[in-house]
Motif scaffolding. Sequence first.
Motif, PDB file in Angstrom:
ATOM      1  N   ASP A   1     -28.148 -40.385  34.992  1.00 49.22           N
ATOM      2  CA  ASP A   1     -27.040 -39.431  35.028  1.00 49.22           C
ATOM      3  C   ASP A   1     -25.689 -40.094  34.819  1.00 49.22           C
ATOM      4  N   LEU A   2     -25.627 -41.401  34.965  1.00 49.26           N
ATOM      5  CA  LEU A   2     -24.352 -42.103  34.857  1.00 49.26           C
ATOM      6  C   LEU A   2     -23.863 -42.118  33.417  1.00 49.26           C
ATOM      7  N   PRO A   3     -22.559 -42.088  33.223  1.00 42.03           N
ATOM      8  CA  PRO A   3     -22.021 -42.156  31.850  1.00 42.03           C
ATOM      9  C   PRO A   3     -22.245 -43.544  31.250  1.00 42.03           C
ATOM     10  N   ASN A   4     -22.165 -43.629  29.954  1.00 40.75           N
ATOM     11  CA  ASN A   4     -22.419 -44.890  29.252  1.00 40.75           C
ATOM     12  C   ASN A   4     -21.514 -46.010  29.732  1.00 40.75           C
ATOM     13  N   GLU A   5     -20.253 -45.676  30.022  1.00 43.94           N
ATOM     14  CA  GLU A   5     -19.306 -46.716  30.434  1.00 43.94           C
ATOM     15  C   GLU A   5     -19.734 -47.371  31.734  1.00 43.94           C
ATOM     16  N   MET A   6     -20.247 -46.588  32.681  1.00 45.53           N
ATOM     17  CA  MET A   6     -20.692 -47.129  33.966  1.00 45.53           C
ATOM     18  C   MET A   6     -21.976 -47.944  33.799  1.00 45.53           C
ATOM     19  N   LEU A   7     -22.877 -47.461  32.942  1.00 44.07           N
ATOM     20  CA  LEU A   7     -24.101 -48.221  32.700  1.00 44.07           C
ATOM     21  C   LEU A   7     -23.778 -49.569  32.066  1.00 44.07           C
ATOM     22  N   GLU A   8     -22.828 -49.573  31.141  1.00 44.94           N
ATOM     23  CA  GLU A   8     -22.438 -50.820  30.499  1.00 44.94           C
ATOM     24  C   GLU A   8     -21.900 -51.817  31.516  1.00 44.94           C
ATOM     25  N   GLU A   9     -21.079 -51.334  32.463  1.00 42.23           N
ATOM     26  CA  GLU A   9     -20.541 -52.221  33.499  1.00 42.23           C
ATOM     27  C   GLU A   9     -21.661 -52.803  34.354  1.00 42.23           C
ATOM     28  N   ILE A  10     -22.641 -51.978  34.669  1.00 44.20           N
ATOM     29  CA  ILE A  10     -23.768 -52.444  35.492  1.00 44.20           C
ATOM     30  C   ILE A  10     -24.573 -53.492  34.734  1.00 44.20           C
ATOM     31  N   PHE A  11     -24.887 -53.211  33.472  1.00 48.85           N
ATOM     32  CA  PHE A  11     -25.709 -54.126  32.692  1.00 48.85           C
ATOM     33  C   PHE A  11     -24.995 -55.453  32.426  1.00 48.85           C
ATOM     34  N   ASN A  12     -23.681 -55.430  32.448  1.00 47.02           N
ATOM     35  CA  ASN A  12     -22.931 -56.669  32.213  1.00 47.02           C
ATOM     36  C   ASN A  12     -23.096 -57.673  33.353  1.00 47.02           C
ATOM     37  N   PHE A  13     -23.562 -57.192  34.511  1.00 42.83           N
ATOM     38  CA  PHE A  13     -23.790 -58.103  35.637  1.00 42.83           C
ATOM     39  C   PHE A  13     -25.081 -58.899  35.486  1.00 42.83           C
ATOM     40  N   LEU A  14     -25.931 -58.519  34.557  1.00 38.94           N
ATOM     41  CA  LEU A  14     -27.206 -59.213  34.369  1.00 38.94           C
ATOM     42  C   LEU A  14     -26.959 -60.555  33.699  1.00 38.94           C
ATOM     43  N   GLU A  15     -27.346 -61.639  34.366  1.00 35.12           N
ATOM     44  CA  GLU A  15     -27.151 -62.989  33.824  1.00 35.12           C
ATOM     45  C   GLU A  15     -28.366 -63.480  33.050  1.00 35.12           C
TER      46      GLU A  15
ATOM     47  N   VAL B   1     -33.755 -54.410  29.838  1.00 39.97           N
ATOM     48  CA  VAL B   1     -32.864 -53.249  29.813  1.00 39.97           C
ATOM     49  C   VAL B   1     -32.849 -52.607  28.431  1.00 39.97           C
ATOM     50  N   ILE B   2     -32.621 -53.413  27.375  1.00 42.16           N
ATOM     51  CA  ILE B   2     -32.506 -52.817  26.043  1.00 42.16           C
ATOM     52  C   ILE B   2     -33.847 -52.326  25.516  1.00 42.16           C
TER      53      ILE B   2
ATOM     54  N   THR C   1     -35.877 -50.590  27.481  1.00 39.60           N
ATOM     55  CA  THR C   1     -36.270 -49.467  28.336  1.00 39.60           C
ATOM     56  C   THR C   1     -36.224 -48.133  27.585  1.00 39.60           C
ATOM     57  N   CYS C   2     -35.146 -47.891  26.838  1.00 39.66           N
ATOM     58  CA  CYS C   2     -35.014 -46.635  26.105  1.00 39.66           C
ATOM     59  C   CYS C   2     -33.975 -46.799  25.002  1.00 39.66           C
ATOM     60  N   HIS C   3     -33.947 -45.826  24.087  1.00 40.49           N
ATOM     61  CA  HIS C   3     -33.010 -45.901  22.958  1.00 40.49           C
ATOM     62  C   HIS C   3     -31.565 -45.858  23.439  1.00 40.49           C
ATOM     63  N   ARG C   4     -31.302 -45.072  24.455  1.00 44.16           N
ATOM     64  CA  ARG C   4     -29.926 -44.943  24.942  1.00 44.16           C
ATOM     65  C   ARG C   4     -29.403 -46.268  25.455  1.00 44.16           C
ATOM     66  N   TRP C   5     -30.170 -46.922  26.301  1.00 41.40           N
ATOM     67  CA  TRP C   5     -29.716 -48.198  26.865  1.00 41.40           C
ATOM     68  C   TRP C   5     -29.594 -49.257  25.765  1.00 41.40           C
ATOM     69  N   ASN C   6     -30.506 -49.204  24.804  1.00 40.33           N
ATOM     70  CA  ASN C   6     -30.429 -50.149  23.693  1.00 40.33           C
ATOM     71  C   ASN C   6     -29.142 -49.937  22.892  1.00 40.33           C
ATOM     72  N   ASP C   7     -28.789 -48.673  22.655  1.00 39.68           N
ATOM     73  CA  ASP C   7     -27.575 -48.380  21.893  1.00 39.68           C
ATOM     74  C   ASP C   7     -26.326 -48.806  22.652  1.00 39.68           C
ATOM     75  N   ILE C   8     -26.358 -48.642  23.975  1.00 40.63           N
ATOM     76  CA  ILE C   8     -25.187 -49.006  24.783  1.00 40.63           C
ATOM     77  C   ILE C   8     -24.899 -50.495  24.695  1.00 40.63           C
ATOM     78  N   MET C   9     -25.935 -51.308  24.727  1.00 39.60           N
ATOM     79  CA  MET C   9     -25.752 -52.761  24.803  1.00 39.60           C
ATOM     80  C   MET C   9     -26.035 -53.466  23.478  1.00 39.60           C
ATOM     81  N   ALA C  10     -26.187 -52.719  22.394  1.00 36.89           N
ATOM     82  CA  ALA C  10     -26.535 -53.328  21.111  1.00 36.89           C
ATOM     83  C   ALA C  10     -25.513 -54.374  20.670  1.00 36.89           C
ATOM     84  N   TYR C  11     -24.247 -54.133  20.946  1.00 39.34           N
ATOM     85  CA  TYR C  11     -23.202 -55.058  20.499  1.00 39.34           C
ATOM     86  C   TYR C  11     -23.228 -56.379  21.267  1.00 39.34           C
TER      87      TYR C  11
END
Length: 418
Positions: free
Chosen positions: A11-25, A33-34, A36-46
């Motif tokens: 339910d979280l917006p893309n911006e919040m998910l991106e912030e969360i995923f950025n904590f992954l070292e 994460v990428i 898991t689904c097309h949405r998460w892959n698109d968020i972190m593709a860059y």
Amino acid sequence: MEHLRPTELADLPNEMLEEIFNFLEDPDDFLSVIGTCHRWNDIMAYKKTERLFAKVLPILQESNPFPLRTMLTARQINRKWKMGTDEQLELNPYGFQHQAYILEDTEQVTRLLTHANSLPQGANPFLGKYLGNISQDPGVYELFRQLIQQHGTPLKNILMGFTFNTFPHIELASILGGVPNVETLTILGYIQNLDAGGGADDHPLPPLPHLNSVGIIILGMPRENQEDTDDRFQRFVSYLLTAYGEQLSTFQCTKDMLTVDGIGELLPNITQPEFFIRRSTFNHNELQVLSHVGWRLHTLQISDFAIQLSPEFFVALNNFSETLEDLLIHVELEENFNADSLVIFPLLKKLELYINSELRSIPLGMKDKLMKLGGVAPNLEELDITLQNDTLCDVAWGMGMEVMSSLFKKLNWVKFHC
């Protein structure tokens, strides 16, 4: 009253998910994460190029390692690339670092010492935490010791080669005092120049809690036309192993180590010994030591000299039949060669054979004998054979690797070198 549904991650917006995923070292977590689904892959593709670099680099390095200059450039791109590059540099100290951090003369040591002194206090001047010294210049020693004592704390892998200098215990103790975090220690030098000193009581070695691998590569080897007539080598090995033997899992040495009194007790936890044999094969007394020493070896490597696969040799190795998984040996192939001798290692997963032979014609049944090499153990997964004889090469190529691979259920990698 309307039932409120708990907020889920989706339910979280893309911006919040991106912030969360950025904590992954860890790049493995990012990959999960990428995937898991097309949405998460698109968020972190860059971020893929940056975040997956540490996983991709080892794959690229396998077949054709990058030059050191390329690696140095890569580590300047960003923090993730720097971490991934440094990890590869540290894992391969005899590859990239060998090009830059094997010191051979006074000028090199002086230049590195000047560079180290110019850095902020506590900075690491050693790429990949590795340093080696192979010098014929007596003036190098004091500069090298000064470099180690002032800046050696980050070092994890150190090679010391004072082939043409004396190497007394007090000097070794002094140098090792500057590398408290060292994990791998390699020493080069001729026994003729080794000063055994007064022993551990006079010059005790400092504690090195992380040290797990020691190599004594040339010590104990007499120069041409000279005989080794004293026990300096044995005393030196005892001196080192009395201090560090219990914590070592890997020990590289000439087969003379088997003449050291109480070698089994000095190395109670050894799992990966490597013997360098340059003058002759194992003698009866050395095989007796191997037959009775209480080691539980996982890997055994015997390098540099072709040995005969005699019954006495296999009796000695039978001592490790319940634990040995990797075996690398140089063997002398004769007409009475019998691959079935290796069946005593039921856990064997990896077998590397360097086969030398003076045979000029193909003995009867030689093809069948070589074919058996792949089936000597039920759990064999890797087979690597180097044939140093044109006659044997003709036999090997005639066998066909695909045919050999298909004969054994677990053999997933087989390779011949001629």
